[in-house]
Write a protein that holds these residues in place. Structure first.
Motif, PDB file in Angstrom:
ATOM      1  N   ILE A 282     -23.829  -6.937   2.970  1.00  0.00           N
ATOM      2  CA  ILE A 282     -25.005  -6.382   2.547  1.00  0.00           C
ATOM      3  C   ILE A 282     -25.944  -5.650   3.473  1.00  0.00           C
ATOM      4  O   ILE A 282     -26.110  -5.946   4.672  1.00  0.00           O
ATOM      5  N   PHE A 295     -33.593 -10.807  12.027  1.00  0.00           N
ATOM      6  CA  PHE A 295     -32.725 -11.069  10.947  1.00  0.00           C
ATOM      7  C   PHE A 295     -31.309 -11.011  11.298  1.00  0.00           C
ATOM      8  O   PHE A 295     -30.432 -11.738  11.111  1.00  0.00           O
ATOM      9  N   LYS A 304     -22.303 -15.012  11.700  1.00  0.00           N
ATOM     10  CA  LYS A 304     -21.939 -13.688  10.933  1.00  0.00           C
ATOM     11  C   LYS A 304     -22.412 -12.605  11.635  1.00  0.00           C
ATOM     12  O   LYS A 304     -23.700 -12.038  11.529  1.00  0.00           O
TER      13      LYS A 304
ATOM     14  N   PHE B  94     -29.233 -16.048   5.041  1.00  0.00           N
ATOM     15  CA  PHE B  94     -28.854 -14.898   4.210  1.00  0.00           C
ATOM     16  C   PHE B  94     -27.482 -15.139   3.737  1.00  0.00           C
ATOM     17  O   PHE B  94     -27.052 -15.188   2.555  1.00  0.00           O
ATOM     18  N   ARG B  95     -26.557 -15.375   4.825  1.00  0.00           N
ATOM     19  CA  ARG B  95     -24.975 -15.504   4.540  1.00  0.00           C
ATOM     20  C   ARG B  95     -24.488 -16.886   4.862  1.00  0.00           C
ATOM     21  O   ARG B  95     -23.450 -17.231   4.540  1.00  0.00           O
ATOM     22  N   ARG B  96     -25.423 -17.890   4.845  1.00  0.00           N
ATOM     23  CA  ARG B  96     -25.137 -19.194   4.916  1.00  0.00           C
ATOM     24  C   ARG B  96     -25.866 -20.324   3.941  1.00  0.00           C
ATOM     25  O   ARG B  96     -26.571 -20.882   4.585  1.00  0.00           O
ATOM     26  N   TYR B 294     -29.574 -13.117  -3.630  1.00  0.00           N
ATOM     27  CA  TYR B 294     -29.058 -11.845  -3.411  1.00  0.00           C
ATOM     28  C   TYR B 294     -28.210 -11.954  -2.489  1.00  0.00           C
ATOM     29  O   TYR B 294     -27.046 -11.226  -2.337  1.00  0.00           O
ATOM     30  N   GLY B 295     -28.580 -12.373  -1.227  1.00  0.00           N
ATOM     31  CA  GLY B 295     -27.726 -12.360   0.063  1.00  0.00           C
ATOM     32  C   GLY B 295     -26.519 -13.023  -0.128  1.00  0.00           C
ATOM     33  O   GLY B 295     -25.502 -12.432   0.656  1.00  0.00           O
ATOM     34  N   ALA B 296     -26.188 -13.878  -0.956  1.00  0.00           N
ATOM     35  CA  ALA B 296     -25.237 -14.721  -0.985  1.00  0.00           C
ATOM     36  C   ALA B 296     -24.133 -14.155  -2.079  1.00  0.00           C
ATOM     37  O   ALA B 296     -23.124 -14.670  -2.349  1.00  0.00           O
ATOM     38  N   HIS B 297     -24.753 -13.234  -2.771  1.00  0.00           N
ATOM     39  CA  HIS B 297     -24.155 -12.884  -4.123  1.00  0.00           C
ATOM     40  C   HIS B 297     -22.590 -12.458  -3.990  1.00  0.00           C
ATOM     41  O   HIS B 297     -21.936 -12.618  -4.884  1.00  0.00           O
ATOM     42  N   ASN B 298     -22.336 -11.838  -2.883  1.00  0.00           N
ATOM     43  CA  ASN B 298     -21.120 -11.010  -2.683  1.00  0.00           C
ATOM     44  C   ASN B 298     -19.903 -11.991  -1.698  1.00  0.00           C
ATOM     45  O   ASN B 298     -19.303 -11.313  -1.121  1.00  0.00           O
ATOM     46  N   MET B 299     -20.237 -13.210  -1.447  1.00  0.00           N
ATOM     47  CA  MET B 299     -19.560 -13.665  -0.315  1.00  0.00           C
ATOM     48  C   MET B 299     -18.053 -13.918  -0.848  1.00  0.00           C
ATOM     49  O   MET B 299     -17.927 -14.080  -1.934  1.00  0.00           O
TER      50      MET B 299
END
Ligand SMILES: Cc1ncc(C[n+]2csc(CCOP(=O)(O)OP(=O)(O)O)c2C)c(N)n1
Ligand code: SF4
Lengths: 629, 319
Positions: A282, A295, A304, B94-96, B294-299
């Protein structure tokens, strides 16, 4: 018709073929010149030719029509062999109006003997001012020694389409295909692919324009300079440096690309915007550059490893966080597409101005790795390398690109995406509680890091001086030890690197040293100078921190060493400038300090990429030898 | 759960159960009497009540006295830069989505140097708890004016009294787009503090809590009267608000009903501060857009699929 309208030039065609040609298409913005040039480049790449294209972009989004500052267009350099830079003055220019040429002339883009093919519609314009402007310009161009062909571009296009503004570019493409003997099957495919999402009617019209341009040139022009095709057996991709960075970010398996818009870096994010979500990542557009890197650091800390993409002014804002990432040993990729000047100034223009800022800009000591790709292909691969280094060494890694690489388009072997390029799965195994979060290896300085979610690994990362356990250090010796460990990572990496390759002889009178995007121009100038018997070689540095090993030894084999850079340096002989107070170009400054060799520099800040011509001129003076015909 | 064996007078606590000690790291180094101590206790209690796995919990702080907070928790922590806790915390989350993220910030940290990030963090509305330790002074750097210092506060930068009216963080936050949870409490009312932090933790979005925090060292005169005066505080009460037991509620002289669904009223109530300190839940909207979703929607896309997508884009550049 104006009295300058001439019969077509005397036959100048070459049937045996030319080695290379530099072509420009210039127009008002919105006339599709760039699409035309890109297509010419792609067709040529498919023919196995070397290609470099670079866009000519006006400063404003909608500059006034027919103005010298409004020149919009593209330069395409095509050669039998590989092409690594935008070259010197153009061989041939197609201009949709004459005014836009003035800006290019100021930039020394043309020489006596350059062919100017200009749309002659202005000669019959209803406005007397425009007619006069056109006539005056043609006269001036002639005086400058350009070979003028006034050609009926619009008139011919109007035979096929009602709005010539949207079609001239394909007609011109056909014209150029004739002049440089491009493969018309490939040209047809190219036009079809441009309009693949449009109706059959649109495709047919554009193909008609292409063919009409070709036929018109064949029947009316005696300019014919075939560039022989070359057999290619490998798959080729054609893109610019920012697009290569985009693909590199995704192929590195980075899930988070955090940015704040800034030219010329932003287009690197545009390139991936459509695809990154299906590629598992993203783009985060942050509220400012500080937040963008914060960020990214947060994401990296959470396992990540992220990338933040920016240009010089953004780097300035990110500085404090870069120091934190270094001190707290957070893997992170920072891409700096350098440009000229601070927040205003020459914003979209090329400069290699950030080397020292990136090296030393952080308060205190903050070791980081710095890589400098020198080709479009390297822009792709270096991003992947950067992530790997960042994680293996637990350090921020810079990739220094610049506006020249960002906009330069070059074909290269299509990379085959490899699974091993991707970031590995998030490690959530329980952490061995015997290992402290900064257990620096005495020899390498490297330590293993626990990632949130790993049981037994809990620690508080801190920007304060800290010990192996990440505990705030109240004891000053701890800070000394920690700094040593962090610095050692640079030496550790250096020990794995090879000395850089020398282009030319391994010893001689003069060695030119470059970094980043100047490689093509420097190597070409050196090759041309060597053909004239000059004892000059060059070397391009790809690792700027740590530096590749063996530099001092290489430098000592040459009588003189000089860097070639696109940034500012004082010129000896200017008022007050002496050996003692001269301010050197950035790499020169750095190499002098690192090697204690008396290294000279040649640098400028005209906002333009380095050209072989400029380097050759300098070499003529420096070596006191005629090198330019 | 806990196995008690009365015969042997023993109580066995299996691995899976976290006790207060499991969240306790080094001894807090704040001044004695500092309001931060009681906030630390309340947060630990929340972690225990919610049985948050320490390895899944991350405290992100800025710089200031409050910034030391993560060091005193035995969870993951990130003690970063002055003013920048919000962006870091957002990046962590965001991704966690599996991590419980807390932001610890001070009044200078949040409302001055980090003000831009504060505005945007509210708008991102990522699920996390943000605790603003508001002592109305710069503590760590020794008594400079803070954007929340009451006008006239004598500080080292304004020895004759600060000259500008302060920011009201509650009111400012209530004015931001996509705001979803705004509450205020004080460090010296443990039950209210606890209930507020609990409510914040349960909120599906960014829960912004301003905790009026005593700094006895530099702001003794500002807080002492508030702490002592039973008229100084007004409690916002509502069935959808911060739940206090009857007994706790009885301890306050001034209680008003305030529906946290009503943002217009919330802004009015925030103005009360000029007369009395309103504590409670000003506003909550559980439906606000969440950037972490939104941040995690495509994990979790497989590497071969990711490679395919990149290859597909590469096709576009193929000649
Ligand atoms: C970029 C930067 N500027 C200034 C400082 C110095 N500094 C540290 S904490 C602080 C103010 C802290 O005040 P506040 O956020 O109210 O927290 P408190 O100490 O009162 O808890 C300042 C100015 C810093 N660390 N970094
Ligand atoms: S200076 Fe004030 S805020 Fe800081 S620790 Fe001491 S009492 Fe607490």
């Amino acid at each position: 018709m104006s009295d300058t309208t001439q019969t077509l030039a005397k036959p100048t065609s070459s049937t045996t073929g030319v080695k290379e040609a530099i072509v420009e298409i210039v127009s008002d913005s919105g006339e599709g010149a760039q699409k035309c040039g890109q297509s010419l480049g792609k067709i040529s790449a498919r023919m196995g030719n070397g290609v470099w294209t670079v866009e000519i972009i006006p400063a404003e989004i909608q500059p006034p029509a027919r103005s010298r500052e409004g020149a919009s267009g593209i330069r395409v350099r095509i050669g039998q062999e590989e092409i690594t830079n935008m070259g010197d003055q153009a061989h041939l220019v197609v201009a949709l109006n004459e005014q836009v040429l003035f800006g290019r002339i100021e930039q020394n883009a043309y020489k006596a003997g350059t062919y100017l093919l200009i749309d002659n519609k202005w000669a019959e314009h209803t406005s007397p001012d425009i007619r006069r402007g056109y006539l005056d310009a043609i006269l001036r161009f002639k005086k400058l020694g350009y070979i003028i062909h006034e050609i009926p571009i619009e008139k011919e296009c109007l035979k096929l389409v009602s709005d010539a503004r949207r079609g001239k570019n394909m007609w011109v493409l056909g014209l150029l295909c004739y002049i440089y003997d491009r493969d018309m099957d490939l040209a047809t495919e190219q036009v079809k692919s441009i309009f693949q999402k449009k109706t059959d009617e649109v495709i047919r019209k554009n193909l008609d324009l292409l063919n009409a341009g070709y036929q018109w040139a064949e029947q009316n022009l005696e300019l014919h300079f075939p560039i022989p095709a070359r057999q290619i057996d490998e798959e080729i991709v054609v893109m610019n440096g920012n697009e290569a960075i985009s693909l590199g970010v995704m192929a590195a398996g980075m899930e988070v690309c955090s940015m704040y818009p800034i030219t010329p870096a932003t287009s690197a994010t545009h390139g991936m915007a459509e695809t990154i979500q299906s590629a598992g990542g993203i783009i985060h557009q942050a509220e400012d550059e500080i937040a963008a890197i914060g960020f990214a650091i947060g994401a990296s800390y959470a396992g990540k490893t992220a990338v933040t993409i920016t240009s010089g002014p953004g780097i300035a804002l990110k500085t404090e966080f870069i120091g934190l990432a270094s001190m707290a040993e957070i893997p992170l990729v920072i891409i700096d597409v350098q440009r000229g000047g601070p927040s205003t100034g020459l914003p979209t223009k090329v400069e290699q101005g950030d080397l020292l800022a990136v090296l030393y800009g952080t308060p205190g000591d903050a070791p980081k790795f710095i890589l400098a790709p020198s080709t479009i292909e390297e822009c792709f691969h270096y991003v992947i390398l950067a992530r790997k280094l960042a994680e293996a060494f637990r350090i921020p890694v810079f990739v220094l690109s610049d506006a020249n690489l960002a906009t330069g388009v070059q074909p290269f072997k299509r990379p085959k995406i490899k699974e091993e390029w991707f970031a590995s799965e998030l490690d959530q195994h329980p952490w061995d509680t015997d290992i402290r979060p900064y257990e620096w290896d005495e020899d390498t300085g490297i330590s293993k890091r626990p990632i949130p979610g790993q049981k037994g690994g809990v620690y508080t990362l801190t920007g304060l001086a800290h010990d192996e356990g990440s505990r705030v250090a109240y004891d000053s010796s701890i800070n000394q030890r920690a700094m040593e460990a962090r610095s050692r990572k640079l030496a550790t990496l250096k020990d794995t690197l090879k000395p850089p390759k020398i282009h030319g002889d391994p010893s001689g009178d003069l060695l030119l040293v470059g970094w980043g995007s100047t490689r093509g121009a420097i190597e070409e100038a050196v090759s041309r100078a060597r053909e004239k018997g000059a004892s000059v070689s060059c070397v391009q540095l790809h690792f700027l921190n740590p530096l590749e090993p063996g530099l001092k030894e290489i430098f000592q084999r040459f009588k003189q060493v000089m860097t070639v850079e696109i940034n500012y340096s004082d010129t000896l002989g200017h008022p007050h400038i002496t050996e003692e107070n001269r301010r050197y170009a950035q790499l020169a400054w750095y190499l002098r300090a690192q090697t204690l060799v008396d290294i000279d520099c040649f640098s400028h800040v005209f906002g333009q990429p380095m050209s072989p011509f400029r380097i050759l001129k300098m070499l003529e003076e420096k070596l006191d030898k005629k090198l330019i015909d | 759960m806990i196995a008690v064996n009365p015969d042997a007078c023993e109580m066995v606590i299996p691995d899976g159960i976290f006790r207060l000690e499991d969240y306790t790291s080094s001894k807090a180094r704040w001044c004695s009497g500092c309001g931060a101590h009681s906030i630390l206790n309340a947060v630990k209690l929340l972690c225990k009540e919610e049985q948050l796995p320490p390895e899944k919990t991350v405290f992100v702080s800025g710089i200031g006295c409050s910034g030391r907070f993560p060091h005193y928790m035995k969870t993951y922590g990130f003690h970063g830069l002055h003013g920048r806790a919000f962006p870091v915390a957002s990046g962590v989350k965001f991704r966690r989505p599996d991590l419980h993220v807390f932001v610890i910030t001070g009044d200078g940290d949040c409302c001055s140097i980090g003000a831009g990030h504060w505005v945007h963090a509210i708008r991102y509305n990522m699920k996390m708890v943000a605790l603003l330790f508001d002592n109305s002074i710069y503590g760590l750097t020794k008594k400079q004016t803070s954007p929340t210092s009451p006008m006239g506060t004598m500080t080292n930068t304004h020895p004759t009294g600060s000259v500008l009216p302060p920011i009201n963080p509650i009111q400012s936050t209530l004015g931001l787009p996509n705001v979803s949870f705004v509450a205020q409490t004080v460090d010296w009312k443990p039950a209210h503090l606890q209930a507020t932090i609990q409510k914040a933790y349960e909120h599906p979005g960014l829960a912004f809590v301003r905790i009026v925090q005593r700094c006895p060292v530099f702001m003794h005169d500002t807080y002492e009267p508030t702490v002592k005066d039973p008229d100084a505080i007004t409690v916002l009460n509502h069935e959808k608000g911060i739940k206090l037991s009857e007994k706790e509620l009885m301890k306050f002289r001034h209680v008003i009903e305030h529906d946290p669904a009503d943002i217009v009223k919330a802004r009015e109530v925030a103005e009360l501060v000029k007369k009395t300190l309103p504590i409670g839940l000003f506003y909550q909207n559980k439906e606000a857009v969440r950037y972490d979703e939104y941040g995690a929607h495509n994990m979790g896309i497989s590497i071969p699929d990711r490679m395919k997508a990149i290859d597909h884009l590469m096709d576009r550049y193929a000649v």
